[in-house]
Design a protein around this motif. Structure first.
Motif, PDB file in Angstrom:
ATOM      1  N   GLU A   1      -2.231  -5.150 -12.175  1.00  0.00           N
ATOM      2  CA  GLU A   1      -3.762  -4.680 -12.896  1.00  0.00           C
ATOM      3  C   GLU A   1      -4.410  -3.612 -11.375  1.00  0.00           C
ATOM      4  O   GLU A   1      -4.712  -2.847 -11.686  1.00  0.00           O
ATOM      5  N   SER A   2      -4.288  -4.910 -10.144  1.00  0.00           N
ATOM      6  CA  SER A   2      -4.980  -4.331  -9.034  1.00  0.00           C
ATOM      7  C   SER A   2      -4.188  -3.268  -8.368  1.00  0.00           C
ATOM      8  O   SER A   2      -4.460  -1.872  -8.400  1.00  0.00           O
ATOM      9  N   CYS A   3      -3.148  -3.079  -9.058  1.00  0.00           N
ATOM     10  CA  CYS A   3      -2.124  -1.675  -8.460  1.00  0.00           C
ATOM     11  C   CYS A   3      -2.260  -0.630  -9.097  1.00  0.00           C
ATOM     12  O   CYS A   3      -2.349   0.606  -8.913  1.00  0.00           O
TER      13      CYS A   3
ATOM     14  N   MET B   1     -11.187   0.581  13.393  1.00  0.00           N
ATOM     15  CA  MET B   1     -10.597   0.327  11.941  1.00  0.00           C
ATOM     16  C   MET B   1     -10.898   0.917  11.214  1.00  0.00           C
ATOM     17  O   MET B   1     -12.138   0.925  11.306  1.00  0.00           O
ATOM     18  N   HIS B   2     -10.095   0.671  10.209  1.00  0.00           N
ATOM     19  CA  HIS B   2     -10.424   1.812   9.443  1.00  0.00           C
ATOM     20  C   HIS B   2     -11.385   1.517   8.094  1.00  0.00           C
ATOM     21  O   HIS B   2     -10.904   0.275   8.406  1.00  0.00           O
ATOM     22  N   HIS B   3     -11.770   1.757   7.274  1.00  0.00           N
ATOM     23  CA  HIS B   3     -12.933   1.243   6.223  1.00  0.00           C
ATOM     24  C   HIS B   3     -11.965   1.159   5.575  1.00  0.00           C
ATOM     25  O   HIS B   3     -11.206   2.243   4.909  1.00  0.00           O
ATOM     26  N   MET B   4     -12.210   0.137   5.262  1.00  0.00           N
ATOM     27  CA  MET B   4     -11.246  -0.406   3.893  1.00  0.00           C
ATOM     28  C   MET B   4     -12.356  -0.335   1.920  1.00  0.00           C
ATOM     29  O   MET B   4     -13.485  -1.394   2.528  1.00  0.00           O
ATOM     30  N   SER B   5     -12.008   0.163   1.425  1.00  0.00           N
ATOM     31  CA  SER B   5     -12.913  -0.176   0.283  1.00  0.00           C
ATOM     32  C   SER B   5     -12.961  -2.258  -0.563  1.00  0.00           C
ATOM     33  O   SER B   5     -11.857  -2.384   0.125  1.00  0.00           O
ATOM     34  N   PRO B   6     -13.233  -2.427  -0.950  1.00  0.00           N
ATOM     35  CA  PRO B   6     -13.269  -3.420  -1.883  1.00  0.00           C
ATOM     36  C   PRO B   6     -12.147  -3.957  -2.904  1.00  0.00           C
ATOM     37  O   PRO B   6     -11.412  -4.886  -3.008  1.00  0.00           O
ATOM     38  N   GLU B   7     -11.763  -2.546  -3.479  1.00  0.00           N
ATOM     39  CA  GLU B   7     -10.837  -2.153  -4.369  1.00  0.00           C
ATOM     40  C   GLU B   7      -9.273  -2.683  -3.574  1.00  0.00           C
ATOM     41  O   GLU B   7      -8.551  -3.180  -4.045  1.00  0.00           O
ATOM     42  N   MET B   8      -9.578  -1.433  -2.654  1.00  0.00           N
ATOM     43  CA  MET B   8      -7.605  -2.139  -1.733  1.00  0.00           C
ATOM     44  C   MET B   8      -8.050  -3.225  -1.006  1.00  0.00           C
ATOM     45  O   MET B   8      -6.651  -3.697  -1.404  1.00  0.00           O
ATOM     46  N   GLN B   9      -9.030  -4.040  -0.671  1.00  0.00           N
ATOM     47  CA  GLN B   9      -8.631  -5.149   0.065  1.00  0.00           C
ATOM     48  C   GLN B   9      -8.204  -6.257  -0.916  1.00  0.00           C
ATOM     49  O   GLN B   9      -7.552  -6.669  -0.814  1.00  0.00           O
ATOM     50  N   ALA B  10      -8.742  -6.831  -2.192  1.00  0.00           N
ATOM     51  CA  ALA B  10      -8.483  -6.632  -3.102  1.00  0.00           C
ATOM     52  C   ALA B  10      -7.401  -6.863  -3.953  1.00  0.00           C
ATOM     53  O   ALA B  10      -6.666  -8.117  -3.987  1.00  0.00           O
ATOM     54  N   CYS B  11      -7.200  -5.467  -3.867  1.00  0.00           N
ATOM     55  CA  CYS B  11      -5.142  -5.274  -4.166  1.00  0.00           C
ATOM     56  C   CYS B  11      -4.354  -5.822  -3.021  1.00  0.00           C
ATOM     57  O   CYS B  11      -3.398  -6.543  -3.294  1.00  0.00           O
ATOM     58  N   ILE B  12      -5.242  -5.725  -1.826  1.00  0.00           N
ATOM     59  CA  ILE B  12      -3.727  -6.422  -0.988  1.00  0.00           C
ATOM     60  C   ILE B  12      -4.501  -8.039  -0.979  1.00  0.00           C
ATOM     61  O   ILE B  12      -2.700  -8.637  -0.597  1.00  0.00           O
ATOM     62  N   ASP B  13      -4.650  -8.284  -1.308  1.00  0.00           N
ATOM     63  CA  ASP B  13      -4.724  -9.638  -1.404  1.00  0.00           C
ATOM     64  C   ASP B  13      -4.531 -10.194  -2.491  1.00  0.00           C
ATOM     65  O   ASP B  13      -2.923 -11.395  -2.445  1.00  0.00           O
ATOM     66  N   ASP B  14      -4.506  -9.293  -3.778  1.00  0.00           N
ATOM     67  CA  ASP B  14      -3.907  -9.339  -4.462  1.00  0.00           C
ATOM     68  C   ASP B  14      -1.795  -9.278  -4.885  1.00  0.00           C
ATOM     69  O   ASP B  14      -0.903 -10.795  -5.113  1.00  0.00           O
ATOM     70  N   CYS B  15      -1.337  -8.217  -3.519  1.00  0.00           N
ATOM     71  CA  CYS B  15      -0.779  -8.780  -3.518  1.00  0.00           C
ATOM     72  C   CYS B  15       0.377  -9.147  -2.623  1.00  0.00           C
ATOM     73  O   CYS B  15       1.583  -9.750  -3.047  1.00  0.00           O
ATOM     74  N   LEU B  16      -0.245  -9.724  -1.263  1.00  0.00           N
ATOM     75  CA  LEU B  16       0.001 -10.845  -0.358  1.00  0.00           C
ATOM     76  C   LEU B  16      -0.013 -11.732  -1.318  1.00  0.00           C
ATOM     77  O   LEU B  16       1.492 -13.300  -1.496  1.00  0.00           O
ATOM     78  N   ARG B  17      -0.730 -11.990  -2.719  1.00  0.00           N
ATOM     79  CA  ARG B  17      -0.326 -13.130  -2.826  1.00  0.00           C
ATOM     80  C   ARG B  17       0.723 -13.403  -4.083  1.00  0.00           C
ATOM     81  O   ARG B  17       1.389 -14.193  -4.273  1.00  0.00           O
ATOM     82  N   CYS B  18       0.775 -13.061  -4.620  1.00  0.00           N
ATOM     83  CA  CYS B  18       2.021 -12.190  -5.288  1.00  0.00           C
ATOM     84  C   CYS B  18       3.334 -12.267  -5.044  1.00  0.00           C
ATOM     85  O   CYS B  18       4.418 -12.979  -5.350  1.00  0.00           O
ATOM     86  N   TYR B  19       2.905 -11.704  -3.719  1.00  0.00           N
ATOM     87  CA  TYR B  19       4.756 -12.382  -2.350  1.00  0.00           C
ATOM     88  C   TYR B  19       4.634 -13.410  -2.192  1.00  0.00           C
ATOM     89  O   TYR B  19       5.964 -14.011  -2.355  1.00  0.00           O
ATOM     90  N   GLN B  20       3.688 -14.290  -1.765  1.00  0.00           N
ATOM     91  CA  GLN B  20       3.694 -14.932  -1.529  1.00  0.00           C
ATOM     92  C   GLN B  20       4.356 -16.138  -3.022  1.00  0.00           C
ATOM     93  O   GLN B  20       5.459 -16.937  -2.882  1.00  0.00           O
TER      94      GLN B  20
END
Length: 110
Positions: free
Chosen positions: A103-105, A1-20
């Motif tokens: 903000e995250s994006c 698995m490729h390494h993901m920065s904490p900022e990118m992981q936070a953005c993914i979480d924010d995107c998925l939360r917003c999607y939901q």
């Protein structure tokens, strides 16, 4: 698995939360409320916002450098959605999720 920065992981979480949040509020809250909650412009914007958030999260998850493009678009659509949900009223969960995601994006698009 490729390494993901904490900022990118936070953005993914924010995107998925917003999607939901957007999808759930559109399909449940807005449809139940009717009136200005289901006006075409508002409802379409909520659907576009949810889908753009999902797409941005997807591109980050697969490690595509094109996530910068979708994140830039996502931030713009999230801002528009937050403003419109504020205008319609009684949609604070959506407003908050959209602003946090925007903000995250913006950080990921930079």
């Amino acid at each position: 698995m490729h390494h993901m920065s904490p900022e990118m992981q936070a953005c993914i979480d924010d995107c998925l939360r917003c999607y939901q949040t957007c999808l759930s509020m559109a399909m449940n809250h807005c449809l139940e409320m009717g009136g200005k909650h289901v006006e075409k412009g508002h409802f379409t914007l909520m659907s576009a916002c949810a889908e753009t958030c999902r797409s941005s999260a997807h591109l980050m998850l697969i490690g595509s450098e094109h996530h910068r493009l979708t994140c830039r678009t996502c931030a713009e659509i999230c801002e528009a959605c937050a403003a419109d949900c504020e205008r319609v009223g009684d949609m604070q969960d959506c407003v908050d999720a959209c602003r946090r995601c925007a903000e995250s994006c913006r950080r990921m698009a930079a």
